[in-house]
Design a protein around this motif. Sequence first.
Motif, short mmCIF file in Angstrom:
data_model
loop_
_atom_site.label_atom_id
_atom_site.label_comp_id
_atom_site.label_asym_id
_atom_site.label_seq_id
_atom_site.Cartn_x
_atom_site.Cartn_y
_atom_site.Cartn_z
N HIS A 1 36.94 54.47 24.56
CA HIS A 1 36.90 53.43 25.61
C HIS A 1 36.94 52.06 24.94
N ARG A 2 37.83 51.22 25.41
CA ARG A 2 38.00 49.88 24.88
C ARG A 2 37.13 48.91 25.66
N ARG A 3 36.41 48.03 24.96
CA ARG A 3 35.59 47.05 25.67
C ARG A 3 35.72 45.68 25.01
N GLU A 4 35.52 44.66 25.82
CA GLU A 4 35.61 43.29 25.32
C GLU A 4 34.28 42.89 24.69
N LEU A 5 34.37 42.19 23.56
CA LEU A 5 33.19 41.68 22.88
C LEU A 5 33.02 40.20 23.21
N GLY A 6 31.82 39.77 23.50
CA GLY A 6 31.55 38.36 23.75
C GLY A 6 32.15 37.83 25.04
N SER A 7 32.20 38.65 26.07
CA SER A 7 32.85 38.23 27.32
C SER A 7 32.11 37.08 28.00
N ASP A 8 30.78 37.01 27.84
CA ASP A 8 30.03 35.90 28.45
C ASP A 8 30.45 34.57 27.84
N PHE A 9 30.71 34.57 26.53
CA PHE A 9 31.14 33.34 25.87
C PHE A 9 32.56 32.96 26.31
N LYS B 1 29.53 25.02 19.56
CA LYS B 1 28.36 25.90 19.60
C LYS B 1 28.70 27.25 20.22
N LEU B 2 29.47 27.24 21.31
CA LEU B 2 29.84 28.50 21.96
C LEU B 2 30.73 29.35 21.06
N LEU B 3 31.66 28.73 20.36
CA LEU B 3 32.54 29.50 19.47
C LEU B 3 31.74 30.12 18.34
N LEU B 4 30.80 29.38 17.78
CA LEU B 4 29.95 29.93 16.73
C LEU B 4 29.14 31.11 17.26
N ALA B 5 28.58 30.95 18.45
CA ALA B 5 27.80 32.04 19.05
C ALA B 5 28.67 33.26 19.32
N LYS B 6 29.91 33.03 19.78
CA LYS B 6 30.82 34.15 20.04
C LYS B 6 31.17 34.88 18.75
N LYS C 1 33.87 33.59 29.24
CA LYS C 1 33.76 33.06 30.60
C LYS C 1 33.21 31.63 30.59
N ALA C 2 32.23 31.36 29.73
CA ALA C 2 31.70 30.00 29.61
C ALA C 2 32.77 29.05 29.07
N GLY C 3 33.58 29.54 28.15
CA GLY C 3 34.68 28.74 27.62
C GLY C 3 35.73 28.45 28.68
N GLU D 1 41.21 17.35 18.49
CA GLU D 1 42.25 18.37 18.28
C GLU D 1 41.64 19.68 17.78
N ILE D 2 40.67 19.58 16.89
CA ILE D 2 40.01 20.78 16.38
C ILE D 2 39.25 21.47 17.50
N ALA D 3 38.55 20.68 18.33
CA ALA D 3 37.80 21.25 19.45
C ALA D 3 38.72 21.93 20.44
N GLU D 4 39.90 21.36 20.68
CA GLU D 4 40.85 21.99 21.60
C GLU D 4 41.33 23.32 21.06
N ASP D 5 41.57 23.39 19.76
CA ASP D 5 41.96 24.67 19.14
C ASP D 5 40.81 25.68 19.24
N ASN D 6 39.59 25.21 19.01
CA ASN D 6 38.42 26.08 19.12
C ASN D 6 38.25 26.59 20.55
N LEU D 7 38.53 25.73 21.52
CA LEU D 7 38.41 26.13 22.92
C LEU D 7 39.42 27.22 23.26
N LEU D 8 40.63 27.09 22.76
CA LEU D 8 41.64 28.13 23.01
C LEU D 8 41.24 29.44 22.35
N GLU D 9 40.64 29.37 21.17
CA GLU D 9 40.15 30.59 20.51
C GLU D 9 38.99 31.18 21.30
#
Length: 82
Positions: free
Chosen positions: A37-45, A68-73, A47-49, A10-18
Amino acid sequence: MQTYGRSTLEIAEDNLLELVSPVFNISRGDAQRLCIHRRELGSDFRKAGQVLLDAWEGTREQIESVNKLLLAKRLCILKNCN
């Protein structure tokens, strides 16, 4: 983050949505008002998510990958990287 006795799945599913939620460097209103100009931060993470979300089965490997991906993002956003 409070877990309140929830399972790791359940925690991982919440992290995935974040993880798949886009994060921008400035709000839309402030960007218009300040002509920035507005830009997205961490877009590669994000997309991987999204790839993980599309193939989500809740396996241990996927749960570890999401965490791991959420921490990196989060680190990327703190450093204001692209």
